[in-house]
Design an enzyme around this catalytic site. Structure first.
Site, mmCIF file in Angstrom:
data_model
loop_
_atom_site.group_PDB
_atom_site.id
_atom_site.type_symbol
_atom_site.label_atom_id
_atom_site.label_comp_id
_atom_site.label_asym_id
_atom_site.label_seq_id
_atom_site.Cartn_x
_atom_site.Cartn_y
_atom_site.Cartn_z
ATOM 1 C CG HIS A 100 -1.708 -1.197 1.651
ATOM 2 N ND1 HIS A 100 -1.071 -2.261 2.202
ATOM 3 C CD2 HIS A 100 -2.987 -1.323 1.501
ATOM 4 C CE1 HIS A 100 -2.252 -2.934 2.329
ATOM 5 N NE2 HIS A 100 -3.418 -2.443 1.931
ATOM 6 C CG ASP A 103 1.942 -1.071 3.478
ATOM 7 O OD1 ASP A 103 1.111 -0.682 4.281
ATOM 8 O OD2 ASP A 103 1.614 -1.983 2.499
ATOM 9 C CG ASP A 338 -2.860 -9.957 3.124
ATOM 10 O OD1 ASP A 338 -2.090 -9.314 4.248
ATOM 11 O OD2 ASP A 338 -4.012 -9.377 2.772
HETATM 12 C C1 XLS Z 1 -7.273 -6.726 4.538
HETATM 13 C C2 XLS Z 1 -6.849 -6.894 3.308
HETATM 14 C C3 XLS Z 1 -5.712 -5.921 2.630
HETATM 15 C C4 XLS Z 1 -5.599 -5.848 1.394
HETATM 16 C C5 XLS Z 1 -4.901 -4.759 0.718
HETATM 17 O O1 XLS Z 1 -7.991 -7.359 5.255
HETATM 18 O O2 XLS Z 1 -6.642 -8.315 3.339
HETATM 19 O O3 XLS Z 1 -4.473 -6.237 3.389
HETATM 20 O O4 XLS Z 1 -5.022 -7.149 0.890
HETATM 21 O O5 XLS Z 1 -5.409 -3.432 1.154
HETATM 22 CA CA CA Z 2 -5.431 -9.386 1.336
HETATM 23 CA CA CA Z 3 -7.079 -10.185 5.235
#
Ligand code: XLS
Ligand code: CA
Ligand code: CA
Length: 438
Positions: A100, A103, A338
């Protein structure tokens, strides 16, 4: 190369007999499975937010992991994070990363200043990408952390917030394009509502679509040839989020004429929160030409929130990779972790151990998925199950030749259905185990 993780050397494939925890047991990047190397299949990506930023802060307590990289929170810290990121990518042999905007760089006093700070960090990233050959899988804008987005971004009731969000996306998209990202993600964290007493749902959805249409138009104008992704999630932080699941998001894309430019980024944990299996969401996407990219993590089935844990279930990984293989692989996307180590796992080494566990689970999942396809018995069972649609009345239904009148005549002549056969779920489940264990 930076050296923030001094005690850890390159993680390499040592095979399943190795007792070195800091080695891959199953992920062998150059091994060919189903016609491609593992590296090509997965396009594994590191998530900048969890890996470089998250310290384990939760609603009840402070962080437990040190992610300061030797300096206080500042532009300098952001630069150190870049180099720590590339050291991790290098040491783990991961080719891609995702981030992001917020980040990678802190916000300044206003948007102009924030964008200047971003430029400084992006040029640092650009340099590191050039020397390392690492790539950006997708970029996105954080439209949920700052309090200005309290009521949403594209769906905010306040036009000033909409404008701010649009400006932020414009910059994040420019960065994504300049770094060669092949995807741009919309995750609607605060795009939803808490109560319909204060919400015009239809208007908010129209506005979300207006924003996406603007972004597509601008993206294509500045040369973005990749896919835009929507990442469905039913709730958290909002009580109700508009991009609830794959099917809801599909309806949105169709209604607003966005099908040509968008695919979905499916996250395992979000599927669970929506009351679906991960495989359900992936299969829905595959059947509808919507499989863009994957956020591979897992939730804890005993908890009702987004725990973003590293995935270790080989069943889940196999079902996921089965969908990916049937889809002919990813298009522009890949497999992004993620995921974050648990709050109680705060050593530097835990970052490496977490990625190893996830990548090894997916390597096994891919091999199992390939075995299932090679074996062919499950696929054949499914094909046979629908055989009645290949001839006679079934073929007439599929071709459109049979209308209600013909079907009524057929049913009257038939009298009663006597051709139902067992679904044999238990047989298939044990066959699956047999295929896995061999
Ligand atoms: C949050 C999301 C986020 C997205 C990107 O729950 O998983 O991390 O992947 O904004
Ligand atoms: Ca995500
Ligand atoms: Ca998530």
């Amino acid at each position: 190369m930076a050296n923030y993780f001094k005690n850890i050397s390159k993680i390499v494939y040592e095979g399943s007999k190795s007792d070195n925890p800091l080695s891959y047991k199953y992920y062998n990047p150059e091994e060919v499975v189903a016609g491609k190397t593992m590296r090509e299949h997965f396009k594994f990506a590191l998530s900048y937010w969890h890996t470089l930023c998250a310290t384990g802060v939760d609603m009840f307590g402070e962080g437990t992991a040190d992610k300061s990289f030797g300096t206080a929170d500042s532009v300098d810290h952001a630069k150190h994070k870049v180099h720590a990121c590339f050291e991790l990518l290098d040491k783990m042999g991961i080719d891609y990363f995702c981030f992001h905007d917020r980040d990678i760089a802190p916000e300044g006093a206003n948007l102009a200043e924030t964008n200047k700070i971003l430029d400084v960090i992006v040029s640092e990233i650009e340099g590191a990408m050039k020397t390392s050959g690492k790539k950006l899988l997708w970029g996105t804008a954080n439209l949920f952390s700052n309090k200005r987005f309290v009521h949403g971004a594209g769906t905010a009731p306040n036009a000033d917030v909409f404008a701010y969000a649009a400006a932020q996306i414009k910059k994040a998209l420019e960065i994504t394009v300049s770094l060669g990202g092949t995807g741009y993600t919309f995750w609607g964290g605060r795009e939803g509502y808490e109560t319909l007493l204060n919400t015009r749902m239809g208007f908010e959805l129209d506005n979300m679509a207006r924003l996406m249409q603007m972004v597509v138009e601008y993206g294509r104008k500045i040369g973005f040839t990749g896919d835009f992704y929507i990442e469905p999630k039913p709730k958290e932080p909002m009580k109700h989020q508009y991009d609830f699941d794959a099917a809801t998001t599909h309806a949105f894309l169709q209604k607003y004429g966005l099908m040509n430019d968008f695919k979905l980024n499916i996250e395992a944990n979000h599927a669970t929160l929506a009351g679906h299996s991960f495989q359900h969401e992936l299969a829905y996407c595959r059947e509808n030409g919507l499989l863009g990219s994957i956020d591979a993590n897992t939730g804890d089935l005993l908890l009702g929130w987004d725990t973003d844990q590293f995935p270790t279930s080989i069943y889940e990984a196999a079902f996921c990779m089965l969908e990916v293989l049937k889809n002919g692989g990813f298009g522009t996307g890949g497999l992004n972790f993620d995921a974050k180590a648990r709050r109680g796992s705060f050593d530097q080494e835990d970052i490496f151990l977490s990625y190893i566990s996830g990548m090894d689970a997916y390597a096994l999942g891919l091999k199992i998925a390939d075995k299932i396809m090679q074996d062919g018995r499950i696929d054949k069972f499914v094909t046979d199950r629908y055989a009645s649609y290949q001839t006679g009345i079934g073929a007439d239904i599929v071709s459109g030749k049979a209308k209600l009148e013909e079907l009524e005549k057929y049913a009257l002549e038939m009298g009663e259905v006597t051709t139902n056969t067992s679904g044999r779920q238990e047989y298939l489940e044990s066959l699956l185990n047999q295929i896995i264990i061999g």
